[in-house]
Design an enzyme around this catalytic site. Structure first.
Site, short mmCIF file in Angstrom:
data_model
loop_
_atom_site.label_atom_id
_atom_site.label_comp_id
_atom_site.label_asym_id
_atom_site.label_seq_id
_atom_site.Cartn_x
_atom_site.Cartn_y
_atom_site.Cartn_z
N ASP A 82 -27.45 46.23 -33.73
CA ASP A 82 -26.73 45.35 -33.02
C ASP A 82 -26.66 44.06 -33.50
OD1 ASP A 82 -25.48 44.70 -30.36
OD2 ASP A 82 -27.32 44.08 -29.66
N HIS A 83 -25.29 43.32 -33.34
CA HIS A 83 -25.17 42.00 -33.85
C HIS A 83 -25.78 41.58 -35.22
CE1 HIS A 83 -23.12 40.59 -30.16
NE2 HIS A 83 -24.39 41.17 -29.50
N HIS A 179 -23.24 37.28 -22.42
CA HIS A 179 -24.77 37.69 -22.94
C HIS A 179 -25.53 37.21 -21.88
CE1 HIS A 179 -23.33 38.64 -26.77
NE2 HIS A 179 -23.59 40.05 -26.67
N ASN A 229 -22.93 47.96 -23.80
CA ASN A 229 -24.01 47.36 -24.17
C ASN A 229 -25.16 46.85 -23.07
OD1 ASN A 229 -23.02 48.04 -26.85
ND2 ASN A 229 -23.31 45.82 -27.51
#
Ligand code: G3H
Ligand code: ZN
Length: 283
Positions: A82-83, A179, A229
């Site tokens: 992720d990222h 986020h 997510n």
């Protein structure tokens, strides 16, 4: 069963109009909660590790835990980076056994994001592993205004060029979510999602989804979101369980009786999201 890639998982979700939940795992209890939830919901599932989680738990440990749990599971499980913020991190995760990668070049100028994403896609595809990339930027709560969120949204025409030039398998889009939101209050630009889907054809990924409303999940999935997510919601459930366990029994000294309650709460949170995403029963 052995770990699977996200390629087929997301293609099936796209064809059948649901989203696969991608849950961030930081330690053993996260891995157990997420996979137990998937088993009980009969749902395909993506466990993802951020660079922070990899630093916390160790790369080998992350892979070993997720592989071991997946092997005992009857539902398909993928392990996703992720990222990932650079080429090297992607190579390291590929070599360690991840079955799905991400390059997040959302802070870079368009051409630079294209160039690095393309390089990672070529490298990963040679090993049969799919890649997610990000265009536009999903901001983080506390640091942005409404105007900034709008300004950072993915441009559909740019997304078309980006997907064509990079050959990326899925695209993380900035469409109104943020986020680390602790309440479900973000509003999605559903028309933008539809337009990006029409122009790119690839499965779209919704980041910052803990802050999206249940209605937002539904309309987002109908518009083209295939992977959702979730991290913050799991952190909230885990720590709520731990707090409550300690409040109930302040003298408890067996960590399993404290952390285990957090794990149970987290499992319920994952199951609730799976039902909303429509992936329950899709394994
Ligand atoms: O990449 C991880 C997710 O985008 C996490 O989003 O903070 O809303 O749970 P969240
Ligand atoms: Zn994210």
């Amino acid at each position: 069963m052995p770990l699977v890639t996200t390629k087929e998982m997301l293609k099936k979700a796209q064809a059948e109009r649901y989203a696969v939940g991608a849950f961030n795992a930081n330690n053993l209890e996260y891995v157990q909660a997420i996979i137990e939830a998937a088993e009980e919901e009969k749902a395909p599932v993506i466990l993802q590790a951020s660079q922070g989680a990899i630093k916390y738990a160790g790369l080998k440990m992350v892979v070993a835990m997720v592989k071991a749990a997946a092997e005992d599971a009857t539902v398909p499980v993928a392990l996703h980076l992720d990222h990932g913020t650079d080429y090297k991190q992607n190579v390291k995760c590929l070599a360690a056994g991840f079955t799905s990668l991400m390059f997040d070049g959302s802070s870079l100028p368009f051409e630079e994001n294209v160039a690095i994403t393309k390089k990672i896609v070529e490298m990963a595809h040679a090993a049969g592993i799919p890649v997610e990339a990000e265009l536009g930027k999903v901001a983080t709560a506390g640091h942005v205004t409404e105007e900034e969120i709008k300004a950072l949204m993915t441009d559909p025409e740019e997304a078309k060029r980006f997907v064509e030039e990079t050959g990326v398998d899925s695209l993380a889009v900035a469409v109104g979510s943020v986020h680390k939101m602790t309440t479900q209050a973000a509003r999605l630009d559903v028309e933008r999602i539809e337009r990006i889907r029409e122009l790119t054809g690839v499965p779209l990924v919704l980041h910052g989804a803990s802050g999206v409303t249940d209605e937002g999940y539904r309309t987002g999935i109908a518009a083209g979101i295939c992977k959702i997510n979730i991290a913050t919601e799991l952190n909230k459930a885990f720590t709520r369980g731990i707090r409550e366990a300690l409040e109930k029994k302040p003298d408890e000294i067996d960590p399993r009786r404290i952390v285990g309650v957090g794990r149970d709460y987290m499992k319920e949170a994952v199951k609730a999201k799976m039902r909303l995403f429509g992936c329950s029963g899709k394994a």
